[in-house]
Design a protein around this motif. Structure first.
Motif, PDB file in Angstrom:
ATOM      1  N   TYR A   8     -14.432 -26.687  -3.149  1.00 17.73           N
ATOM      2  CA  TYR A   8     -13.060 -26.279  -2.645  1.00 17.73           C
ATOM      3  C   TYR A   8     -12.131 -27.283  -2.212  1.00 17.73           C
ATOM      4  O   TYR A   8     -11.253 -26.838  -1.283  1.00 17.73           O
ATOM      5  CB  TYR A   8     -13.264 -25.085  -1.725  1.00 17.73           C
ATOM      6  CG  TYR A   8     -14.204 -24.029  -2.409  1.00 17.73           C
ATOM      7  CD1 TYR A   8     -13.907 -23.211  -3.183  1.00 17.73           C
ATOM      8  CD2 TYR A   8     -15.622 -23.950  -1.872  1.00 17.73           C
ATOM      9  CE1 TYR A   8     -14.945 -22.160  -3.793  1.00 17.73           C
ATOM     10  CE2 TYR A   8     -16.361 -23.119  -2.333  1.00 17.73           C
ATOM     11  CZ  TYR A   8     -16.070 -22.336  -3.345  1.00 17.73           C
ATOM     12  OH  TYR A   8     -17.035 -21.461  -3.829  1.00 17.73           O
ATOM     13  N   ASN A   9     -12.220 -28.465  -2.849  1.00 22.30           N
ATOM     14  CA  ASN A   9     -11.348 -29.585  -2.637  1.00 22.30           C
ATOM     15  C   ASN A   9     -10.341 -29.714  -3.819  1.00 22.30           C
ATOM     16  O   ASN A   9      -9.332 -29.337  -3.695  1.00 22.30           O
ATOM     17  CB  ASN A   9     -12.212 -30.863  -1.912  1.00 22.30           C
ATOM     18  CG  ASN A   9     -12.328 -30.571  -0.608  1.00 22.30           C
ATOM     19  OD1 ASN A   9     -12.006 -31.198   0.517  1.00 22.30           O
ATOM     20  ND2 ASN A   9     -13.227 -29.658  -0.266  1.00 22.30           N
ATOM     21  N   LYS A  46     -15.924 -22.323  -9.476  1.00 18.99           N
ATOM     22  CA  LYS A  46     -14.906 -22.180  -8.644  1.00 18.99           C
ATOM     23  C   LYS A  46     -14.744 -23.426  -7.449  1.00 18.99           C
ATOM     24  O   LYS A  46     -13.920 -23.588  -7.113  1.00 18.99           O
ATOM     25  CB  LYS A  46     -14.605 -20.977  -8.238  1.00 18.99           C
ATOM     26  CG  LYS A  46     -15.650 -20.422  -7.395  1.00 18.99           C
ATOM     27  CD  LYS A  46     -15.569 -18.940  -6.576  1.00 18.99           C
ATOM     28  CE  LYS A  46     -16.489 -18.437  -5.682  1.00 18.99           C
ATOM     29  NZ  LYS A  46     -16.359 -17.347  -5.075  1.00 18.99           N
ATOM     30  N   ALA A  47     -16.097 -23.760  -7.179  1.00 21.11           N
ATOM     31  CA  ALA A  47     -16.107 -24.795  -6.231  1.00 21.11           C
ATOM     32  C   ALA A  47     -15.738 -26.033  -6.614  1.00 21.11           C
ATOM     33  O   ALA A  47     -14.903 -26.753  -5.956  1.00 21.11           O
ATOM     34  CB  ALA A  47     -17.766 -25.042  -5.848  1.00 21.11           C
ATOM     35  N   TRP A  48     -15.900 -26.422  -7.850  1.00 18.90           N
ATOM     36  CA  TRP A  48     -15.301 -27.644  -8.651  1.00 18.90           C
ATOM     37  C   TRP A  48     -15.673 -27.348 -10.008  1.00 18.90           C
ATOM     38  O   TRP A  48     -16.730 -27.786 -10.479  1.00 18.90           O
ATOM     39  CB  TRP A  48     -15.759 -28.764  -8.057  1.00 18.90           C
ATOM     40  CG  TRP A  48     -14.661 -30.182  -8.339  1.00 18.90           C
ATOM     41  CD1 TRP A  48     -13.852 -30.158  -9.277  1.00 18.90           C
ATOM     42  CD2 TRP A  48     -15.289 -31.392  -8.141  1.00 18.90           C
ATOM     43  NE1 TRP A  48     -13.382 -31.523  -9.543  1.00 18.90           N
ATOM     44  CE2 TRP A  48     -14.338 -32.260  -8.850  1.00 18.90           C
ATOM     45  CE3 TRP A  48     -15.903 -31.932  -7.255  1.00 18.90           C
ATOM     46  CZ2 TRP A  48     -14.232 -33.634  -8.667  1.00 18.90           C
ATOM     47  CZ3 TRP A  48     -16.049 -33.461  -7.093  1.00 18.90           C
ATOM     48  CH2 TRP A  48     -15.064 -34.312  -7.844  1.00 18.90           C
ATOM     49  N   ARG A  84     -21.125 -24.082  -3.791  1.00 17.73           N
ATOM     50  CA  ARG A  84     -20.812 -24.978  -2.556  1.00 17.73           C
ATOM     51  C   ARG A  84     -22.213 -25.782  -2.359  1.00 17.73           C
ATOM     52  O   ARG A  84     -22.290 -26.922  -2.185  1.00 17.73           O
ATOM     53  CB  ARG A  84     -20.359 -24.247  -1.218  1.00 17.73           C
ATOM     54  CG  ARG A  84     -20.212 -24.992  -0.057  1.00 17.73           C
ATOM     55  CD  ARG A  84     -20.315 -24.185   1.424  1.00 17.73           C
ATOM     56  NE  ARG A  84     -19.243 -23.149   0.988  1.00 17.73           N
ATOM     57  CZ  ARG A  84     -18.144 -23.021   1.570  1.00 17.73           C
ATOM     58  NH1 ARG A  84     -17.377 -24.004   1.759  1.00 17.73           N
ATOM     59  NH2 ARG A  84     -17.540 -21.967   1.422  1.00 17.73           N
ATOM     60  N   SER A 122     -10.872 -28.414  -6.319  1.00 15.10           N
ATOM     61  CA  SER A 122     -10.589 -27.167  -7.050  1.00 15.10           C
ATOM     62  C   SER A 122      -9.495 -26.429  -6.702  1.00 15.10           C
ATOM     63  O   SER A 122      -8.705 -25.436  -7.102  1.00 15.10           O
ATOM     64  CB  SER A 122     -11.914 -26.199  -7.194  1.00 15.10           C
ATOM     65  OG  SER A 122     -12.242 -25.786  -5.943  1.00 15.10           O
ATOM     66  N   MET A 123      -9.053 -26.632  -5.175  1.00 16.09           N
ATOM     67  CA  MET A 123      -7.949 -25.958  -4.591  1.00 16.09           C
ATOM     68  C   MET A 123      -6.814 -27.041  -4.306  1.00 16.09           C
ATOM     69  O   MET A 123      -5.833 -26.604  -3.624  1.00 16.09           O
ATOM     70  CB  MET A 123      -8.243 -25.375  -3.252  1.00 16.09           C
ATOM     71  CG  MET A 123      -9.466 -24.323  -3.449  1.00 16.09           C
ATOM     72  SD  MET A 123     -10.081 -23.681  -1.617  1.00 16.09           S
ATOM     73  CE  MET A 123      -8.645 -22.930  -1.014  1.00 16.09           C
ATOM     74  N   ILE A 161     -13.906 -15.477   3.019  1.00 16.66           N
ATOM     75  CA  ILE A 161     -14.992 -15.679   2.344  1.00 16.66           C
ATOM     76  C   ILE A 161     -16.132 -14.692   2.366  1.00 16.66           C
ATOM     77  O   ILE A 161     -17.195 -15.088   1.788  1.00 16.66           O
ATOM     78  CB  ILE A 161     -15.415 -17.137   2.070  1.00 16.66           C
ATOM     79  CG1 ILE A 161     -15.962 -17.707   3.716  1.00 16.66           C
ATOM     80  CG2 ILE A 161     -14.568 -17.956   1.953  1.00 16.66           C
ATOM     81  CD1 ILE A 161     -16.601 -19.226   3.961  1.00 16.66           C
ATOM     82  N   SER A 178     -20.064 -16.326   1.431  1.00 12.30           N
ATOM     83  CA  SER A 178     -19.881 -18.081   1.217  1.00 12.30           C
ATOM     84  C   SER A 178     -20.315 -18.733   2.586  1.00 12.30           C
ATOM     85  O   SER A 178     -19.919 -17.970   3.509  1.00 12.30           O
ATOM     86  CB  SER A 178     -18.718 -18.230   0.563  1.00 12.30           C
ATOM     87  OG  SER A 178     -19.009 -19.790   0.286  1.00 12.30           O
ATOM     88  N   ARG A 205      -8.654 -26.735   3.023  1.00 10.20           N
ATOM     89  CA  ARG A 205      -9.513 -26.089   3.748  1.00 10.20           C
ATOM     90  C   ARG A 205      -9.311 -26.031   5.282  1.00 10.20           C
ATOM     91  O   ARG A 205      -9.435 -25.021   5.920  1.00 10.20           O
ATOM     92  CB  ARG A 205     -11.111 -26.326   3.372  1.00 10.20           C
ATOM     93  CG  ARG A 205     -11.546 -25.984   1.886  1.00 10.20           C
ATOM     94  CD  ARG A 205     -12.957 -26.281   1.776  1.00 10.20           C
ATOM     95  NE  ARG A 205     -13.597 -25.334   2.488  1.00 10.20           N
ATOM     96  CZ  ARG A 205     -14.630 -25.500   3.607  1.00 10.20           C
ATOM     97  NH1 ARG A 205     -14.587 -26.673   4.024  1.00 10.20           N
ATOM     98  NH2 ARG A 205     -15.174 -24.602   4.226  1.00 10.20           N
TER      99      ARG A 205
END
Length: 469
Positions: free
Chosen positions: A419-420, A91-93, A322, A422-423, A200, A240, A359
């Motif tokens: 989370y860049n 999920k992080a990427w 992460r 990926s989000m 988180i 996290s 984020r």
């Protein structure tokens, strides 16, 4: 500037050189400054990468990613006497290049959706892994897996981390219908608090994830009676971006207690999954433990907990995300216009923002920046870095000191691997950026920049709405 003085960007590089653990650095481990005073990552001039590939641009350093993976992998081999497996929290990427790199380092994969499962499986197939190797490397997570996702997991023979009663009952039905066995781990809520953002924090009692303690014995009894469900382990995750080590000691004891109880029910448990959660250094003031210290703490805690309960050492699973990928990537933007509000604030705008890094607006996350084409320049002004989206909250960083900037300069936000992308979204119908992998002076495109055609690809226009209808 005196010859003996260093710019802030130079100090970032010098301070990073003293840390061998990637998660404790501000910059990728290959970061240097060339004779043009430009930032270089993976042997590639960042400003030249922007010229070649455009911006915003995610720049992923292969050496940093591989170093993080090897420190996790080798750390468990050193500090844990039993079998171990590091699995990357996708999920992080999640993208095919990252999967291929990590798989070559012996890393497995934690996936949380059918899309991540498909991406991972496809990448492993293309990288030459066999069906058996693929199924052994993948664990499917999720608190509300669909029937389609569960069927995909059963057919791919990956391991499933079961989160709730509905999922467990659905799995029992599907496996019986297919006459096909599945290996599962039970996720429990350990009731452990740690200091991190509310969004988180996943280990406390008030969490959407996992079975509560008062449900577990019923779960064990249910699973024991299902011939197509093999419960091989337990899982828990406490959150996290964690800088504390003590909660991981506490978690080991909780998991070991329930592991022993499950064995008493006759379940063939062999795996203990402690999750991930190690934090990284986003700003100068951040001080996370090293990867090695985290691994050592977890390994010793699980070993002690098992010894105290006369348990054989299980296969120990950890799920870093992460801390494995974040520092390996930066995002390069092109500076645009500015707005000066006298005695109040100066806004410097860039050509991206909340659609490629949500984020800051979501978690109020903090970042550090450098100007890639002015690495030896002194800080000269305090500005707020604004994104280009039609949203007042689209602010990447507030009140940060940087060198004087001009339109066309390359502004780089550090530690954007997690989370860049990926989000990322298409807010304002802005295409998601490209991503390049850099290593020893070579840059390879690993994700294409979305085009306007991509943005309308899934749109449909009913014929009754056309002018000539």
């Amino acid at each position: 500037m005196l010859l003996t003085e260093k710019s802030t960007a130079e100090k970032f590089i010098l301070s990073s050189e003293t840390n061998t653990s990637p998660n404790q650095r501000l910059l990728p481990i290959t970061a240097t400054i060339n004779d043009k005073n430009h930032l270089v990552i993976g042997g590639c001039d960042v400003s030249e990468l922007v010229t070649q590939f455009g911006s915003p641009l995610y720049i992923l350093d292969e050496e940093t990613l591989r170093t993080s993976a090897s420190q996790y992998r080798d750390g468990f081999k050193e500090f844990y006497a039993g079998e171990s497996q590091v699995i990357y929290a996708s999920k992080a990427w999640s993208c095919m290049a990252i999967v291929s790199i990590l798989a070559s380092e012996g890393i497995g994969f934690d996936v949380v959706s059918g899309g991540e499962l498909y991406t991972t499986t496809k990448a492993l197939e293309m990288s030459g892994f066999t069906t058996e190797q693929i199924s052994n490397k993948i664990y499917l997570h999720g608190n509300n897996k669909s029937v389609t996702e569960l069927e995909l997991a059963i057919d791919s023979e990956c391991k499933i981390i079961v989160d709730n009663w509905l999922e467990l009952e659905t799995l029992a039905r599907l496996t019986a219908e297919k006459q096909k066995s599945v290996n599962i781990l039970i996720r429990l809520t350990p009731g452990i608090e740690c200091h991190t953002h509310d969004y988180i924090r996943t280990g406390s009692i008030d969490s959407k994830f996992g079975f509560d303690a008062n449900q577990l014995e019923g779960v064990f009894a249910f699973v024991k009676e299902k011939s197509f469900i093999n419960c091989i382990g337990l899982h828990a995750h406490i959150g996290s971006q964690i800088f504390e080590l003590q909660p991981h000691n506490d978690l080991a004891g909780v998991l070991a207690d329930w592991f022993k109880k499950a064995l008493d029910y006759g379940l063939p448990l062999t795996e203990l999954n402690v999750g991930g959660g190690l934090g990284i250094r986003y700003t100068e003031s951040d001080d996370p433990p090293s990867i090695t210290d985290w691994v050592k703490t977890v390994a010793q805690a699980v070993t002690k907990a098992c010894e105290e309960r006369n348990l054989a050492l299980p296969k120990l699973i950890a799920e870093p995300g992460r801390s494995m990928v974040a520092t390996a990537c930066v995002t390069a933007y092109t500076v645009g216009g500015r707005k000066v509000i006298p005695d109040m604030r100066t806004y410097v705008s860039v050509d991206g923002g909340m659609s490629d890094n949500p984020r800051p607006i979501t978690y109020q996350s903090l970042y550090q920046v450098v100007i890639a084409n002015k690495m030896r320049s002194e800080n000269a002004e305090t500005v707020t870095i604004a994104g280009k989206h039609c949203e007042s909250g689209d602010i990447l960083i507030k009140n940060i000191e940087i060198p004087d900037t001009q339109p066309g300069d390359t502004l780089v936000v550090l530690a954007t691997g997690a989370y860049n992308y990926s989000m990322a979204s298409n807010y304002n119908r802005i295409g998601r950026p490209a991503a390049v992998l850099v290593n020893q002076g070579e840059a390879n495109l690993i994700i294409r920049r979305e085009t306007y055609d991509d943005l309308v690809r899934q749109d449909l226009l009913p014929s009754r709405l056309t002018v000539n209808n």
